[in-house]
Design an enzyme around this catalytic site. Structure first.
Site, short mmCIF file in Angstrom:
data_model
loop_
_atom_site.label_atom_id
_atom_site.label_comp_id
_atom_site.label_asym_id
_atom_site.label_seq_id
_atom_site.Cartn_x
_atom_site.Cartn_y
_atom_site.Cartn_z
N SER A 119 -6.58 -3.18 14.58
CA SER A 119 -6.01 -2.50 15.73
C SER A 119 -7.07 -2.03 16.73
O SER A 119 -6.91 -2.22 17.94
CB SER A 119 -5.17 -1.31 15.27
OG SER A 119 -5.92 -0.43 14.47
N TYR A 144 -3.16 -9.06 16.37
CA TYR A 144 -2.14 -8.60 17.31
C TYR A 144 -2.17 -9.44 18.60
O TYR A 144 -1.28 -9.33 19.43
CB TYR A 144 -2.33 -7.11 17.64
CG TYR A 144 -2.38 -6.25 16.39
CD1 TYR A 144 -1.21 -5.79 15.80
CD2 TYR A 144 -3.60 -5.93 15.78
CE1 TYR A 144 -1.25 -5.03 14.65
CE2 TYR A 144 -3.66 -5.17 14.63
CZ TYR A 144 -2.47 -4.73 14.06
OH TYR A 144 -2.52 -3.99 12.91
N LYS A 159 -12.03 -7.32 6.18
CA LYS A 159 -11.39 -6.47 7.18
C LYS A 159 -12.23 -5.24 7.46
O LYS A 159 -12.65 -4.59 6.51
CB LYS A 159 -10.02 -6.04 6.65
CG LYS A 159 -9.27 -5.09 7.53
CD LYS A 159 -8.02 -4.63 6.85
CE LYS A 159 -7.40 -3.53 7.68
NZ LYS A 159 -6.29 -2.91 7.03
N LYS A 215 -12.39 -4.55 2.14
CA LYS A 215 -11.83 -3.72 3.21
C LYS A 215 -12.70 -2.49 3.36
O LYS A 215 -12.90 -1.72 2.42
CB LYS A 215 -10.40 -3.32 2.84
CG LYS A 215 -9.77 -2.38 3.85
CD LYS A 215 -8.31 -2.11 3.55
CE LYS A 215 -7.73 -1.11 4.52
NZ LYS A 215 -6.32 -0.83 4.24
N CYS A 246 0.87 -1.18 0.00
CA CYS A 246 0.00 0.00 0.00
C CYS A 246 0.90 1.22 0.00
O CYS A 246 2.09 1.13 0.30
CB CYS A 246 -0.90 0.02 1.22
SG CYS A 246 -2.24 1.24 1.06
#
Ligand code: PBG
Length: 327
Positions: A274, A313, A248, A195, A120
């Site tokens: 996140s 994560y 996502k 996305k 990206c």
């Protein structure tokens, strides 16, 4: 009148029985850990909104990867924070780009690891948008050229999988074409196909220093209200040659994951992003939830919805949770 013959509680009676009839099991093989790499040596900058995550220089990134592999997490997804940025993201297309350096170092030192390279422009452009700006908006077809260059450069550095996250139309086809032209016909494309333009990316933009300087990403990322459109995006990416498709974020889009699973017979990845991570951390820090149980339940729900692969994560903590359970 006799009681109904069906008693669903019978199969919940003991641990052994419950373990035996369980439908969904998350394995460490399913997980991908995202990591952030920046220039320098011995740098370990904490990301304040994502406790336990850091911007790492290449030397410490390699150490982190060794620890992950030792703990059973064998795949990482790399994001770069470059020394300098430019208008088009050319800094991401060069052999000594920060992610290219990181991939070479990891591959030099670790055998049994798989490296996924996010493709990206937003971390590499001065304006923070995912491509070249013309008349105040990201120009689709010009952006395809930087994405193509970046992809080939990452493949040359040794990336095992190329993962475009920009949401330009036609990028999977263009990237497949240049990868093949350069002999990388065996490198899979994991496309961020569906996305969404999501507020759940907030902490990541601090981590990757990639927030747009003006406007937002709604002219290229999807409207959170749509799921028919997600199927169209995925169909298009498959036609263009995507090997794995992604939905996502994950948690607010479990219905989309399930629709994709029921419609297409392909591997699906989900990105537990996140903001989803940080909400758990914040609640846990306040003592409001049982963090380990929440993490396991979240990852299980994403897999139950239909994801084969989960980018999260929480990966290292999930490894610790599974290890504890075995003891
Ligand atoms: C874009 C990119 C983003 C994330 C992964 N790749 C952010 C964005 O689109 O602004 C978000 C990941 C996360 O929130 O964990 N290159």
């Amino acid at each position: 009148m006799s009681f109904p013959e069906t008693r669903l509680r019978r199969l919940r009676k003991t641990v052994i029985l419950r373990d035996m009839v369980r439908e969904t099991v998350v394995s460490l093989d399913d997980l991908i850990m995202p990591l952030f790499v920046r220039p320098g040596k011995n740098v370990r900058n904490p990301i304040s909104s994502m406790p336990g995550n850091f911007q790492l220089s290449v030397d410490l990134l390699v150490e982190e990867c060794k620890t992950l592999v030792a703990d059973g997490i064998r795949t990482v997804l790399l994001f770069g924070i470059p020394e300098t940025k430019d208008e088009h993201g050319y800094v991401a297309c060069v052999a000594d780009g920060i992610v290219q350096q990181a991939i070479r170092a990891i591959k030099d030192e670790i055998d049994d690891i798989m490296v996924v390279a996010d493709v990206c422009n937003c971390e590499y452009t001065t304006h923070g948008h995912c491509g070249t700006i013309v008349d105040g908006d990201v120009h689709n077809d010009l952006t395809l050229e930087t994405l193509a260059k970046q992809s080939v450069s990452l493949a040359e550095a040794g990336a095992d999988i190329i993962a475009p996250s920009d949401m330009m139309d036609g990028r999977v086809g263009r990237i497949r074409e240049v990868l093949d032209e350069n002999g990388f016909y065996n490198i899979p494309i994991l496309s961020y196909s569906a996305k969404y333009a999501s507020a759940f990316y907030g902490p990541f933009r601090e981590a990757a220093e990639s927030a747009p300087k003006f406007g937002n990403r709604s002219t290229y990322q999807m409207d959170p209200a749509n799921s028919n459109e997600a199927l169209r995006e995925i169909e298009e990416d498959l036609i263009e040659g995507a090997d794995i498709v992604m939905v996502k974020p994950a948690l607010s889009y479990l219905d989309v994951i399930r629709r994709v699973k029921d419609t297409f017979n392909i591997p699906i990845a989900a990105y537990n992003v996140s903001g989803e991570f940080s909400m758990v951390k914040a609640a846990a820090a306040n003592g409001w939830i049982d963090e380990d149980r929440i993490i396991k339940e979240i990852l299980t729900s994403i897999k139950r919805a239909g994801a084969d692969i989960i980018i999260t994560y929480h990966a290292p903590q999930m490894a610790a949770i599974l290890k504890k359970e075995k003891q």
